[in-house]
Design an enzyme around this catalytic site. Structure first.
Site, PDB file in Angstrom:
ATOM      1  N   GLY A  66      23.927  37.597  35.940  1.00  0.00           N
ATOM      2  CA  GLY A  66      25.307  38.004  36.241  1.00  0.00           C
ATOM      3  C   GLY A  66      26.228  37.487  35.148  1.00  0.00           C
ATOM      4  CB  SER A  78      28.303  41.235  31.764  1.00  0.00           C
ATOM      5  OG  SER A  78      28.231  41.656  33.111  1.00  0.00           O
ATOM      6  CB  THR A  79      32.453  40.404  34.471  1.00  0.00           C
ATOM      7  OG1 THR A  79      31.594  40.496  35.609  1.00  0.00           O
ATOM      8  CG2 THR A  79      32.370  41.707  33.685  1.00  0.00           C
ATOM      9  CG  PHE A  90      23.025  46.927  36.997  1.00  0.00           C
ATOM     10  CD1 PHE A  90      22.450  47.740  36.034  1.00  0.00           C
ATOM     11  CD2 PHE A  90      22.776  47.205  38.336  1.00  0.00           C
ATOM     12  CE1 PHE A  90      21.651  48.810  36.387  1.00  0.00           C
ATOM     13  CE2 PHE A  90      21.977  48.285  38.708  1.00  0.00           C
ATOM     14  CZ  PHE A  90      21.405  49.080  37.731  1.00  0.00           C
ATOM     15  CD  GLU A  91      28.725  45.075  33.265  1.00  0.00           C
ATOM     16  OE1 GLU A  91      29.481  46.072  33.379  1.00  0.00           O
ATOM     17  OE2 GLU A  91      28.890  44.021  33.915  1.00  0.00           O
ATOM     18  CB  ALA A 125      19.564  40.736  38.433  1.00  0.00           C
ATOM     19  CG  LEU A 177      23.113  38.574  40.439  1.00  0.00           C
ATOM     20  CD1 LEU A 177      21.914  39.166  41.171  1.00  0.00           C
ATOM     21  CD2 LEU A 177      23.424  39.374  39.181  1.00  0.00           C
ATOM     22  CE1 TYR A 219      34.744  35.968  50.001  1.00  0.00           C
ATOM     23  CE2 TYR A 219      33.967  33.896  50.900  1.00  0.00           C
ATOM     24  CZ  TYR A 219      33.910  34.864  49.924  1.00  0.00           C
ATOM     25  OH  TYR A 219      32.998  34.755  48.901  1.00  0.00           O
TER      26      TYR A 219
HETATM   27  P1  NAD Z   1      31.931  39.675  38.818  1.00  0.00           P
HETATM   28  O1  NAD Z   1      32.009  40.992  39.483  1.00  0.00           O
HETATM   29  O2  NAD Z   1      32.920  39.341  37.768  1.00  0.00           O
HETATM   30  O3  NAD Z   1      30.483  39.452  38.147  1.00  0.00           O
HETATM   31  C1  NAD Z   1      29.327  39.980  38.690  1.00  0.00           C
HETATM   32  C2  NAD Z   1      28.192  39.970  37.672  1.00  0.00           C
HETATM   33  O4  NAD Z   1      26.995  40.413  38.324  1.00  0.00           O
HETATM   34  C3  NAD Z   1      28.383  40.905  36.467  1.00  0.00           C
HETATM   35  O5  NAD Z   1      27.836  40.281  35.323  1.00  0.00           O
HETATM   36  C4  NAD Z   1      27.538  42.126  36.838  1.00  0.00           C
HETATM   37  O6  NAD Z   1      27.061  42.871  35.733  1.00  0.00           O
HETATM   38  C5  NAD Z   1      26.398  41.438  37.552  1.00  0.00           C
HETATM   39  N1  NAD Z   1      25.633  42.312  38.454  1.00  0.00           N
HETATM   40  C6  NAD Z   1      26.064  42.941  39.585  1.00  0.00           C
HETATM   41  N2  NAD Z   1      25.036  43.604  40.163  1.00  0.00           N
HETATM   42  C7  NAD Z   1      23.946  43.386  39.381  1.00  0.00           C
HETATM   43  C8  NAD Z   1      22.585  43.788  39.450  1.00  0.00           C
HETATM   44  N3  NAD Z   1      22.113  44.536  40.444  1.00  0.00           N
HETATM   45  N4  NAD Z   1      21.756  43.387  38.452  1.00  0.00           N
HETATM   46  C9  NAD Z   1      22.198  42.610  37.425  1.00  0.00           C
HETATM   47  N5  NAD Z   1      23.460  42.188  37.330  1.00  0.00           N
HETATM   48  C10 NAD Z   1      24.325  42.568  38.294  1.00  0.00           C
HETATM   49  O7  NAD Z   1      31.948  38.605  39.990  1.00  0.00           O
HETATM   50  P2  NAD Z   1      32.419  37.083  40.114  1.00  0.00           P
HETATM   51  O8  NAD Z   1      33.700  37.061  40.855  1.00  0.00           O
HETATM   52  O9  NAD Z   1      32.292  36.352  38.828  1.00  0.00           O
HETATM   53  O10 NAD Z   1      31.329  36.565  41.145  1.00  0.00           O
HETATM   54  C11 NAD Z   1      30.201  35.793  40.786  1.00  0.00           C
HETATM   55  C12 NAD Z   1      29.888  34.826  41.924  1.00  0.00           C
HETATM   56  O11 NAD Z   1      30.998  33.940  42.089  1.00  0.00           O
HETATM   57  C13 NAD Z   1      29.696  35.528  43.285  1.00  0.00           C
HETATM   58  O12 NAD Z   1      28.678  34.869  43.995  1.00  0.00           O
HETATM   59  C14 NAD Z   1      31.026  35.304  43.969  1.00  0.00           C
HETATM   60  O13 NAD Z   1      30.948  35.339  45.366  1.00  0.00           O
HETATM   61  C15 NAD Z   1      31.350  33.913  43.463  1.00  0.00           C
HETATM   62  N6  NAD Z   1      32.772  33.514  43.611  1.00  0.00           N
HETATM   63  C16 NAD Z   1      33.790  34.345  43.264  1.00  0.00           C
HETATM   64  C17 NAD Z   1      35.113  33.940  43.458  1.00  0.00           C
HETATM   65  C18 NAD Z   1      36.278  34.824  43.095  1.00  0.00           C
HETATM   66  O14 NAD Z   1      37.394  34.567  43.558  1.00  0.00           O
HETATM   67  N7  NAD Z   1      36.095  35.823  42.271  1.00  0.00           N
HETATM   68  C19 NAD Z   1      35.388  32.660  43.967  1.00  0.00           C
HETATM   69  C20 NAD Z   1      34.324  31.818  44.275  1.00  0.00           C
HETATM   70  C21 NAD Z   1      33.006  32.252  44.095  1.00  0.00           C
HETATM   71 NA    NA Z   2      29.823  36.658  37.179  1.00  0.00          NA
END
Ligand code: NAD
Ligand code: NA
Length: 396
Positions: free
Chosen positions: A47, A49-50, A73-74, A111, A138, A234
């Site tokens: 995960g 890429s972002t 996954f992009e 993934a 992810l 949530y």
């Molecule tokens: P995001 O959407 O920015 O990143 C998701 C990543 O997962 C990307 O790199 C995407 O390409 C990858 N991905 C998605 N599906 C995929 C697949 N099938 N195969 C391979 N790669 C895949 O999300 P984020 O906010 O950075 O979230 C990451 C983690 O952090 C999550 O568990 C989320 O719950 C947690 N989190 C997020 C927050 C928030 O406020 N955003 C706060 C606390 C925890």
């Molecule tokens: Na991420």
């Protein structure tokens, strides 16, 4: 081409390669400005890429000189076709890593699949030998279980009773009441399947069985708790059940890693604008109020500040890793400060369409959202003709 933001609902259909590149460079510069971390040297980010995963990759590489393998996954770019932001982010990251003499390779695919896992294990074996840190970051709405072939879909719903509260459409700034019907038992199980710890454990099992985890290897996944206000949708809703599962999986994995001196952690991170969080009802209103309060207190952080602090002040201090009573690392400590939460709760009561632009940081929210796609980034000339086709140098 000239690339402009094109919104549909809560997503942006376009991404700007130069804006994404600038975001990555800004994050790299932030990590460098904080000095070296005595951290991991070979890192796998699932995960990558972002959001938090990208920040973890950047912190590993530019804070700790780590070789990194990123899984994501992009959608790639092609002539006349824009890539998704994570593609452009990764291209920029790998370019910078190569220029700095750091190993960086990537795999673009699902993934959750056996195929991507096997490909990753082979790459590690070939290039790095073993891994010191596995970051599991992810965020996905679907997962096909590789064993059963069944595709599970996660939902964001309350459990047991409907949830009624305020929400904001951050594009229009309109504050409205929403009501979300409670989920079914099947929804809970599906959400756990997608966002719980099962896939994380499968990754670690595979790596360990192939002897690809170094002595004292760590793995970390990210969780969220948040305030009472958002609990029904949530932490006490379907996604919260998945996070409970993820958090308990950390203990299972930690046991499995004890013979190599390894450990598994969950870090509870701060609420931030990412593609994943903007899709959750109510959260954008909470975040816009939270940003306002945290910025006023001088304690606002983005993904990179959070992860840099996670590495330097929690995971790689040379001492014990501080955890809460449930064994979790808390890097949401500033968000959850009692004074911050009391202020947000008071503002929540007052929030209306009319006053939100002044009592909340709607502009900050919206700006961060555009930034995710490489728009409204300082120093970028959006009138310039931009090449939409960008290669990722280390793509496998
Ligand atoms: P995001 O959407 O920015 O990143 C998701 C990543 O997962 C990307 O790199 C995407 O390409 C990858 N991905 C998605 N599906 C995929 C697949 N099938 N195969 C391979 N790669 C895949 O999300 P984020 O906010 O950075 O979230 C990451 C983690 O952090 C999550 O568990 C989320 O719950 C947690 N989190 C997020 C927050 C928030 O406020 N955003 C706060 C606390 C925890
Ligand atoms: Na991420």
């Amino acid at each position: 081409m000239i690339i402009e933001p094109r919104m549909r609902g809560f997503i942006c259909l376009t991404a700007h390669p130069v804006g994404c590149e600038q975001n990555v460079i800004n994050q790299i510069n932030y990590v460098k400005s904080k000095g070296k971390i005595d951290g991991p040297k070979r890192v796998l980010v699932i995960g990558a890429s972002t959001g938090f995963g990208l920040a973890s990759r950047i912190t590993s590489a530019f804070g700790s000189d780590a070789a990194t393998i990123g899984i994501f996954f992009e959608k790639p770019s092609a002539p006349g076709k824009l890539a998704t932001p994570g593609w452009y982010n990764t291209a920029a990251f790998e370019k910078q890593a190569q220029e700095a003499g750091l190993y960086a390779k990537s795999i673009n695919g699902d993934a959750f699949s056996n195929e991507v896992k096997e490909k990753t294990l082979a790459l590690i074996k070939e290039d790095l030998g073993q891994i010191d840190l596995v970051v599991y970051s992810l965020a996905s709405p679907v997962r096909t279980d590789p064993t059963t072939g069944i595709t599970h879909r996660s939902v964001l719903k309350p459990i047991g009773a409907p949830f009624k509260n305020k929400t904001v459409d951050f594009h229009s700034g309109k504050v409205t009441e929403i009501s979300i019907d409670p989920c079914t038992e099947e929804d809970i199980q599906n959400t756990i399947k997608v966002m719980g710890g099962e896939d994380w454990e499968m990754w670690i099992d595979g790596l360990k069985a192939a002897n690809l985890l170094a002595p004292n290897a760590l793995t970390i996944a990210y969780s969220y708790i948040g305030p009472e206000l958002t609990e029904p949708v949530y932490r006490k809703g379907t996604i919260g059940r998945a996070k409970d599962h993820l958090e308990s999986t950390a203990f299972t994995i930690a046991d499995k890693l004890s013979d190599i001196g390894g450990n598994a952690y969950v870090s509870v991170n701060k609420a931030l604008v990412t593609q994943a969080s903007s899709a959750i009802p109510v959260i954008p209103l909470y975040i816009s109020l939270l940003y306002k309060v945290m910025k006023a207190e001088g304690i606002h952080e983005g993904c990179i500040e959070q992860i840099q602090r996670l590495y330097s002040e929690r995971l790689y201090t040379g001492g014990n890793v501080p955890v809460d009573e449930k064994g979790r690392i808390r890097i949401d400590d500033w968000e959850m400060r009692a004074d911050v939460q009391a202020k947000v709760a008071a503002l929540w009561e007052e929030a209306t369409t009319e006053n939100l632009p002044s009592i909340g940081d709607l502009e900050g929210y919206s700006n961060d959202f555009y930034n995710l796609f490489g728009f409204k980034v300082g120093g970028v000339d959006y009138t310039a003709d931009t090449n939409e086709v960008v290669e990722i140098p280390g793509l496998q």
